[in-house]
Enzyme design. Structure first.
Site, PDB file in Angstrom:
ATOM      1  N   HIS A  18      -6.063  -7.059  13.497  1.00 57.19           N
ATOM      2  CA  HIS A  18      -4.813  -6.290  13.437  1.00 57.19           C
ATOM      3  C   HIS A  18      -4.423  -5.855  14.847  1.00 57.19           C
ATOM      4  O   HIS A  18      -5.284  -5.456  15.632  1.00 57.19           O
ATOM      5  CB  HIS A  18      -5.046  -5.070  12.534  1.00 57.19           C
ATOM      6  CG  HIS A  18      -3.805  -4.350  12.084  1.00 57.19           C
ATOM      7  ND1 HIS A  18      -2.645  -4.988  11.720  1.00 57.19           N
ATOM      8  CD2 HIS A  18      -3.577  -3.022  11.900  1.00 57.19           C
ATOM      9  CE1 HIS A  18      -1.750  -4.078  11.351  1.00 57.19           C
ATOM     10  NE2 HIS A  18      -2.286  -2.881  11.450  1.00 57.19           N
ATOM     11  N   TYR A  56      15.344  30.307   7.121  1.00 56.65           N
ATOM     12  CA  TYR A  56      14.219  31.062   7.657  1.00 56.65           C
ATOM     13  C   TYR A  56      14.212  31.069   9.179  1.00 56.65           C
ATOM     14  O   TYR A  56      14.418  30.044   9.811  1.00 56.65           O
ATOM     15  CB  TYR A  56      12.904  30.448   7.187  1.00 56.65           C
ATOM     16  CG  TYR A  56      12.673  30.543   5.704  1.00 56.65           C
ATOM     17  CD1 TYR A  56      12.678  31.776   5.047  1.00 56.65           C
ATOM     18  CD2 TYR A  56      12.439  29.397   4.955  1.00 56.65           C
ATOM     19  CE1 TYR A  56      12.448  31.856   3.680  1.00 56.65           C
ATOM     20  CE2 TYR A  56      12.204  29.469   3.590  1.00 56.65           C
ATOM     21  CZ  TYR A  56      12.218  30.703   2.960  1.00 56.65           C
ATOM     22  OH  TYR A  56      11.983  30.783   1.616  1.00 56.65           O
ATOM     23  N   ARG A  83     -10.112   0.309  15.407  1.00 54.70           N
ATOM     24  CA  ARG A  83     -10.041   0.971  14.099  1.00 54.70           C
ATOM     25  C   ARG A  83     -11.045   0.218  13.231  1.00 54.70           C
ATOM     26  O   ARG A  83     -12.197   0.085  13.628  1.00 54.70           O
ATOM     27  CB  ARG A  83      -8.589   0.888  13.601  1.00 54.70           C
ATOM     28  CG  ARG A  83      -8.212   1.960  12.613  1.00 54.70           C
ATOM     29  CD  ARG A  83      -6.735   1.923  12.257  1.00 54.70           C
ATOM     30  NE  ARG A  83      -6.369   0.774  11.427  1.00 54.70           N
ATOM     31  CZ  ARG A  83      -5.141   0.555  10.940  1.00 54.70           C
ATOM     32  NH1 ARG A  83      -4.174   1.417  11.194  1.00 54.70           N
ATOM     33  NH2 ARG A  83      -4.874  -0.502  10.200  1.00 54.70           N
ATOM     34  N   ASP A 109      12.177  23.579  -0.838  1.00 51.73           N
ATOM     35  CA  ASP A 109      12.940  22.959  -1.921  1.00 51.73           C
ATOM     36  C   ASP A 109      14.369  22.631  -1.544  1.00 51.73           C
ATOM     37  O   ASP A 109      15.105  22.075  -2.357  1.00 51.73           O
ATOM     38  CB  ASP A 109      13.041  23.918  -3.124  1.00 51.73           C
ATOM     39  CG  ASP A 109      11.754  24.639  -3.381  1.00 51.73           C
ATOM     40  OD1 ASP A 109      10.734  23.952  -3.556  1.00 51.73           O
ATOM     41  OD2 ASP A 109      11.762  25.892  -3.387  1.00 51.73           O
ATOM     42  N   ARG A 119       1.013 -10.636   7.440  1.00 53.43           N
ATOM     43  CA  ARG A 119       0.929  -9.463   6.543  1.00 53.43           C
ATOM     44  C   ARG A 119       2.142  -8.572   6.814  1.00 53.43           C
ATOM     45  O   ARG A 119       2.148  -7.789   7.762  1.00 53.43           O
ATOM     46  CB  ARG A 119      -0.356  -8.665   6.829  1.00 53.43           C
ATOM     47  CG  ARG A 119      -1.645  -9.464   6.678  1.00 53.43           C
ATOM     48  CD  ARG A 119      -2.869  -8.570   6.880  1.00 53.43           C
ATOM     49  NE  ARG A 119      -2.832  -7.845   8.142  1.00 53.43           N
ATOM     50  CZ  ARG A 119      -3.334  -8.291   9.286  1.00 53.43           C
ATOM     51  NH1 ARG A 119      -3.935  -9.466   9.345  1.00 53.43           N
ATOM     52  NH2 ARG A 119      -3.246  -7.557  10.381  1.00 53.43           N
ATOM     53  N   LYS A 128       0.834  -1.212   0.000  1.00 50.17           N
ATOM     54  CA  LYS A 128       0.000   0.000   0.000  1.00 50.17           C
ATOM     55  C   LYS A 128       0.870   1.263   0.000  1.00 50.17           C
ATOM     56  O   LYS A 128       2.079   1.196   0.271  1.00 50.17           O
ATOM     57  CB  LYS A 128      -0.903  -0.008   1.241  1.00 50.17           C
ATOM     58  CG  LYS A 128      -0.131   0.057   2.556  1.00 50.17           C
ATOM     59  CD  LYS A 128      -1.028  -0.174   3.769  1.00 50.17           C
ATOM     60  CE  LYS A 128      -0.213  -0.159   5.047  1.00 50.17           C
ATOM     61  NZ  LYS A 128      -1.015  -0.546   6.223  1.00 50.17           N
ATOM     62  N   CYS A 156      13.547  24.032   4.228  1.00 47.98           N
ATOM     63  CA  CYS A 156      12.705  24.858   3.353  1.00 47.98           C
ATOM     64  C   CYS A 156      11.885  23.955   2.426  1.00 47.98           C
ATOM     65  O   CYS A 156      12.007  22.742   2.477  1.00 47.98           O
ATOM     66  CB  CYS A 156      13.567  25.791   2.511  1.00 47.98           C
ATOM     67  SG  CYS A 156      14.756  26.749   3.469  1.00 47.98           S
TER      68      CYS A 156
HETATM   69  C1  PLP Z   1      -0.233  -1.517   6.930  1.00 47.42           C
HETATM   70  C2  PLP Z   1      -0.821  -2.758   7.467  1.00 47.42           C
HETATM   71  C3  PLP Z   1      -0.033  -3.916   7.635  1.00 47.42           C
HETATM   72  C4  PLP Z   1       1.461  -3.926   7.500  1.00 47.42           C
HETATM   73  O1  PLP Z   1       2.031  -3.507   8.722  1.00 47.42           O
HETATM   74  P1  PLP Z   1       3.615  -3.452   8.925  1.00 47.42           P
HETATM   75  O2  PLP Z   1       3.769  -3.019  10.323  1.00 47.42           O
HETATM   76  O3  PLP Z   1       4.139  -2.459   7.939  1.00 47.42           O
HETATM   77  O4  PLP Z   1       4.117  -4.822   8.658  1.00 47.42           O
HETATM   78  C5  PLP Z   1      -0.675  -5.093   7.992  1.00 47.42           C
HETATM   79  N1  PLP Z   1      -2.020  -5.121   8.193  1.00 47.42           N
HETATM   80  C6  PLP Z   1      -2.783  -4.015   8.076  1.00 47.42           C
HETATM   81  C7  PLP Z   1      -4.229  -4.102   8.321  1.00 47.42           C
HETATM   82  C8  PLP Z   1      -2.215  -2.801   7.724  1.00 47.42           C
HETATM   83  O5  PLP Z   1      -2.982  -1.704   7.628  1.00 47.42           O
END
Ligand code: PLP
Length: 381
Positions: A166, A266, A134, A315, A222, A36, A313
């Site tokens: 998760h 700046y 979430r 750029d 994952r 992603k 800055c």
């Molecule tokens: C982004 C994400 C992951 C990957 O997590 P990492 O900590 O980068 O391995 C796995 N599961 C879900 C639902 C995520 O949103």
């Protein structure tokens, strides 16, 4: 005539393949590589190809738009996605043969309507909230959610291919939330089983849990951040052999002398205590360099660590060359794999008070990307 890149991101695809291989061997379960957010800033399509080459059975992305880009590039393997919004185009998603994630009865209604319209069943994974608060169905919804999922499966609207959740604190292995979430996940699996669901994949672990918590590996992991070679749990000594894939570099644009009392950038947030030289590096927050790097991050110029001086800055940034006068055009490494004096993305994260994920995912803007293959480059085994 092509001019040299002003500033570029170099991605080592061999490092990606290496990391996927290490994670597959370590976990011994099905690999879902998370690509992603444009592959955490590394470029989604080349990373996806490298992950497939290294044996990743699945890819995962957040949005259906990302799925569309993977399919358009010719990826025909299994892809999991999880972030849909109301009125999402589920017709195209079903035609794209993606494994959708649902976590509410409302989503199941929308997916059922799409499956009827398209005339073929969706592939569906069910997400349960075990304590992250979430996405995911809340505990009190589980029975009704699973019952509805089974009804839809029996009616031919979808096949339930997975159940997952998760973790909130996987990078802190001693945190009590890990045990609590894993127990809650096991309860969800038992309820789904009682309801009659027989998903092919049950998964809970992100990179940190894949590495640190064998009991959380279930049928698949994952892995996002570890795929890119960054440490998913920087405060834990786990020794996993990961290789950072990204180097962010630029060509030095200008060198100048400062006298004691000269102030920089700046707001004049830094003043030279004595005579020195400074260099202009042509990247700024337009390239995703955090303004929080002002006065704290370091880059490497000519083998030497040089601190960022004054405010970042849009750029450009100014770095302290400490009296050296490297040639204009010299190699400036912002961060890359450890060794040879290079700062790492982790160093930048710590300097800026953020996480390594944010450093690599944000960087880009006007920088170009180039892909290399270290194994091929050195003709290694
Ligand atoms: C982004 C994400 C992951 C990957 O997590 P990492 O900590 O980068 O391995 C796995 N599961 C879900 C639902 C995520 O949103």
């Amino acid at each position: 005539m092509t001019s040299p890149p002003r500033a570029e991101i170099v991605v080592d695809l061999d490092a990606i393949r290496h990391n996927v291989g290490v994670l597959r061997e370590l976990t011994g379960v099905t690999m879902i590589t998370v690509v992603k957010a444009d592959g955490y800033g590394h470029g989604m399509l080349p990373v996806a190809r490298a992950a497939r080459e290294a044996g990743s059975e699945w890819l995962a992305v957040a949005t259906l738009d990302e799925v569309g880009r993977l399919r358009a590039a010719g990826d025909t393997g299994r892809i999991l996605t999880w972030l849909t919004v109301p009125d999402e185009d589920y017709d195209d998603a079903i035609r794209a043969d993606v494994d959708l994630t649902a976590y509410s009865l409302g989503e199941l209604d929308e997916i059922e309507a799409a499956a009827r319209y398209v005339g073929s069943p969706a592939r569906l994974q069910l997400k349960v909230d075990t304590g992250l608060s979430r996405g995911g169905a809340s505990r009190r919804e589980w029975e009704a959610f699973f019952a509805r999922a089974l009804d839809g499966e029996r009616a031919g609207h979808w096949r339930v291919t997975g159940i997952w959740s998760h973790l909130a604190c996987a990078d802190e292995p001693g945190h009590p939330a890990n045990d609590a979430q894993e127990a809650s996940f096991r309860e969800a699996l038992a309820l789904a089983d009682e309801a009659g669901l027989r998903p092919e994949l049950r998964h809970l672990a992100n990179s940190a849990a894949a590495v640190l918590r064998p009991s959380a590996r279930f049928d698949a992991v994952r892995c996002g951040i570890a795929t890119y070679g960054l440490d998913p749990a920087p405060t834990v000594d786990h020794g996993t052999d990961l290789r950072p894939a990204m180097t962010a570099r630029a060509n030095l644009a200008l060198v100048k002398h400062l006298e004691a009392g000269d102030s920089v950038s700046y707001g004049h947030q830094w003043t030279a205590p004595g005579p020195t030289t400074v260099g202009l590096v042509p990247v700024g927050y337009g390239e995703g360099i955090p303004v929080h790097a002002s006065n704290v991050a370091e880059v490497r110029v000519g083998g030497k660590r040089c601190p960022v001086r004054g405010r970042v800055c849009m750029d450009q940034i100014i770095v302290d060359l400490g009296g050296d006068e490297p040639a204009v055009g010299s190699d400036v490494v912002l961060f890359g794999p450890p060794g040879e004096g290079r700062p790492t993305a982790q160093d930048w994260a710590e300097a800026c008070g953020t996480i390594n994920y944010e450093i690599v995912t944000r960087i880009g803007g006007r920088m170009t990307r180039r892909y290399v293959d270290t194994t091929a480059a050195v003709g290694a085994v």
